[in-house]
Structure formats: structure tokens, C-alpha cells
Design a protein around this motif. Structure first.
Motif, PDB file in Angstrom:
ATOM      1  N   ASP A  27       0.827  -1.210   0.000  1.00  0.00           N
ATOM      2  CA  ASP A  27       0.000   0.000   0.000  1.00  0.00           C
ATOM      3  C   ASP A  27       0.862   1.261   0.000  1.00  0.00           C
ATOM      4  O   ASP A  27       0.650   2.175  -0.803  1.00  0.00           O
ATOM      5  N   TYR A  28       1.840   1.347   0.902  1.00  0.00           N
ATOM      6  CA  TYR A  28       2.597   2.601   0.965  1.00  0.00           C
ATOM      7  C   TYR A  28       3.536   2.739  -0.232  1.00  0.00           C
ATOM      8  O   TYR A  28       3.781   3.860  -0.715  1.00  0.00           O
ATOM      9  N   VAL A  32       3.976   5.908  -2.757  1.00  0.00           N
ATOM     10  CA  VAL A  32       5.251   6.537  -3.101  1.00  0.00           C
ATOM     11  C   VAL A  32       5.398   6.635  -4.613  1.00  0.00           C
ATOM     12  O   VAL A  32       5.807   7.679  -5.145  1.00  0.00           O
ATOM     13  N   LEU A  33       5.068   5.559  -5.323  1.00  0.00           N
ATOM     14  CA  LEU A  33       5.178   5.571  -6.782  1.00  0.00           C
ATOM     15  C   LEU A  33       4.274   6.642  -7.386  1.00  0.00           C
ATOM     16  O   LEU A  33       4.678   7.370  -8.310  1.00  0.00           O
ATOM     17  N   LYS A  34       3.077   6.795  -6.848  1.00  0.00           N
ATOM     18  CA  LYS A  34       2.163   7.830  -7.343  1.00  0.00           C
ATOM     19  C   LYS A  34       2.716   9.221  -7.064  1.00  0.00           C
ATOM     20  O   LYS A  34       2.666  10.112  -7.917  1.00  0.00           O
ATOM     21  N   VAL A 198       0.993   7.749   7.101  1.00  0.00           N
ATOM     22  CA  VAL A 198       0.302   6.480   6.901  1.00  0.00           C
ATOM     23  C   VAL A 198       0.524   5.660   8.160  1.00  0.00           C
ATOM     24  O   VAL A 198       1.638   5.642   8.699  1.00  0.00           O
ATOM     25  N   ALA A 199      -0.513   5.020   8.623  1.00  0.00           N
ATOM     26  CA  ALA A 199      -0.387   4.203   9.834  1.00  0.00           C
ATOM     27  C   ALA A 199      -0.846   2.782   9.530  1.00  0.00           C
ATOM     28  O   ALA A 199      -1.995   2.419   9.801  1.00  0.00           O
ATOM     29  N   PHE A 250       5.914   8.467   7.620  1.00  0.00           N
ATOM     30  CA  PHE A 250       5.796   9.767   6.959  1.00  0.00           C
ATOM     31  C   PHE A 250       6.182   9.636   5.481  1.00  0.00           C
ATOM     32  O   PHE A 250       7.226   9.051   5.158  1.00  0.00           O
ATOM     33  N   LEU A 251       5.358  10.198   4.629  1.00  0.00           N
ATOM     34  CA  LEU A 251       5.663  10.300   3.193  1.00  0.00           C
ATOM     35  C   LEU A 251       5.805  11.785   2.875  1.00  0.00           C
ATOM     36  O   LEU A 251       4.841  12.552   2.992  1.00  0.00           O
ATOM     37  N   VAL A 252       7.002  12.189   2.484  1.00  0.00           N
ATOM     38  CA  VAL A 252       7.302  13.604   2.267  1.00  0.00           C
ATOM     39  C   VAL A 252       7.769  13.803   0.833  1.00  0.00           C
ATOM     40  O   VAL A 252       8.636  13.076   0.335  1.00  0.00           O
TER      41      VAL A 252
END
Length: 258
Positions: A27-28, A32-34, A198-199, A250-252
Motif C-alpha cells: 500500500d505505501y 510513493v510511486l504515485k 500512513v499508519a 511519513f511520506l514527504v
């Protein structure tokens, strides 16, 4: 401090493959790819990509004239990635230190780090290197755990807290890197475009154990004095009861001004 007890660590390639194959990992990584927003013809840098689990998807997104360059210093990971990617002409695997990337100035359009900055000696230097090698408007997407956000449900919450404290203090070099990414990007003169969290939730003990090394780290925490010897019984009980754990990721997204 990082505990380098090799006997207690899992096979790193198997570990990374297991995380990537899990529902939470898939999922994460798709997010990230998007967020990378890849387009045909771009050059993409993967900073410390391990065995190359995700590179084929990036190569497909920049085909037919783009390029994916992965940099890692671990010879085992490099060999595994090269073996897996022999039929991927758009992917180049390079040996190098992420603190001194083996790329020319202004040569990449996109970059990714996936749970790498938590382990490096100097995250600021890695971001400075991205700034050097990126073209104007270049984008980096970072995925990093904040290890103080690890939650394990337990009838004995003090045990869970002590295990989390051990991991953050003794195992992970940059345990709070997730919450620090936006600030570090600004200090590196990058423009922060988005910060999301994301959790992922783990309801299967075996999957969580693979992701966080629960059993082996309980033993290490006992040896280090963070937990008492009865913690081994505690983790055994958790493995045989309804289980739930979560972690804050965290996605930054940050970019070079251009």
C-alpha cells in the motif's frame, strides 16, 4: 547507538522482500510511486534501494527512453539487484555512498528514499547530494518511519513502551527521522510540497514480527536492561492472542526550486 549483533539479525534480502510483499508494504509503496509522478523519458534515482524490489515498476513508468539508477554500497544488495534486473535495460545499478552520490550535477529528475535515511550517518548530507544531482524542478519522495510512533496493543502497556524505547534509543540510528523530514528538507533549501502520514495496521503477529523483529528485539532489550526477563513470556503471549500493532510512516515530497 546501533546494535550490530549479526547473529540476531534476519537475512536482509528476505526481510526487505517480506516487507514489500506484505499488504502494508504494498500500500505505501504504491503511494510513493504515485507521489513520484513519473513520466516517460525521465531519469530516476533510487537512493539505497536494497535488492531492487521496486525498480521494475519505476522503469516501466519512464520507458521507453528513461532511466532508473539505483545506488547502494552493500555488495550483497548490489549483486542481488543486478541478478534480478538482468533483463531490465533501463535500470543501472551503481555502487556508491549515498552521502557522495556517483552521479553528475543536475542529472536526475526524480529520486526516492524508502526507509533509508533512518539508518544513514548524516541525512542532511544525503539531501544535499540530492540537491546537487537533481535538475531544476526535480522531486524527491521519502518514506520514513517515526519509531517513537510504534504502537503494540498489550494488557501490559509498560512492556510495549519499553520495547519501543529500546528500538528508538539503541537500534535505529535516526529513530525520529519521519517527523524531521520536512524541517531537514527546508534546511537543505528544498521546497516541501506535501507531508502525509500512513499508519499501517498489523493484526497478524507473524507479519509484525517480520517487520519489526519483535521476538529478537525483546531478547536484545532484556540484555540491554530495558525489559525484565519475563518479557520473553510476554511476547509469547502476544503471539498466541488477538494481536494489533501500528506504526507511523511519513511520506514527504520535496522539490528543487526551478
Amino acid at each position: 547507538m546501533i546494535n550490530n549483533d549479526a547473529q540476531s539479525r534476519p537475512d536482509p534480502i528476505a526481510y526487505l522482500d517480506q516487507v514489500a510483499a506484505s499488504a502494508a508494504g504494498r500500500d505505501y509503496k504504491q503511494q510513493v510511486l504515485k507521489l513520484l509522478d513519473l513520466h516517460p523519458g525521465q531519469t530516476v534515482l533510487d537512493i539505497g534501494c536494497g535488492p531492487g524490489t521496486d525498480l521494475a515498476a519505476m522503469a516501466a513508468a519512464v520507458a521507453p527512453a528513461g532511466q532508473v539508477i539505483r545506488v547502494d554500497r552493500d555488495p550483497v544488495m548490489i549483486a542481488e539487484a543486478r541478478a534480478r534486473l538482468t533483463e531490465q535495460p533501463l535500470i543501472e545499478v551503481r555502487s556508491g555512498d549515498v552521502h557522495a552520490l556517483p552521479l553528475d550535477d543536475g542529472s536526475v529528475d526524480r529520486a526516492r528514499t524508502d526507509r533509508v535515511l533512518q539508518h544513514v550517518a548524516d541525512p542532511k548530507q544525503v539531501l544535499a547530494e540530492f540537491r546537487r544531482v537533481a535538475r531544476p524542478g526535480g522531486r524527491i519522495v521519502m518514506a520514513e518511519l517515526d519509531w517513537e510512533g510504534l504502537l503494540i496493543d498489550s494488557p501490559q502497556p509498560a512492556m510495549s513502551r519499553a520495547l519501543g524505547q529500546f528500538l528508538a534509543a539503541e537500534i535505529i540510528r535516526n529513530a525520529t527521522i519521519g517527523r524531521s523530514l520536512a524541517r531537514l528538507c527546508r534546511e537543505a533549501e528544498l521546497v516541501v510540497r506535501s507531508v502525509v502520514t500512513v499508519a499501517p495496521v498489523f493484526r497478524d503477529f507473524t507479519t509484525a514480527d517480520q517487520a519489526f523483529g519483535l521476538r529478537r528485539n525483546v531478547v536484545r532489550a532484556i540484555d540491554a536492561g530495558y525489559l525484565k526477563p519475563d518479557a520473553e513470556g510476554w511476547i509469547d503471549d502476544l503471539s498466541s492472542q488477538p494481536f494489533l500493532a501500528s506504526a507511523l510512516l511519513f511520506l514527504v515530497v520535496a522539490e528543487i526550486p526551478g
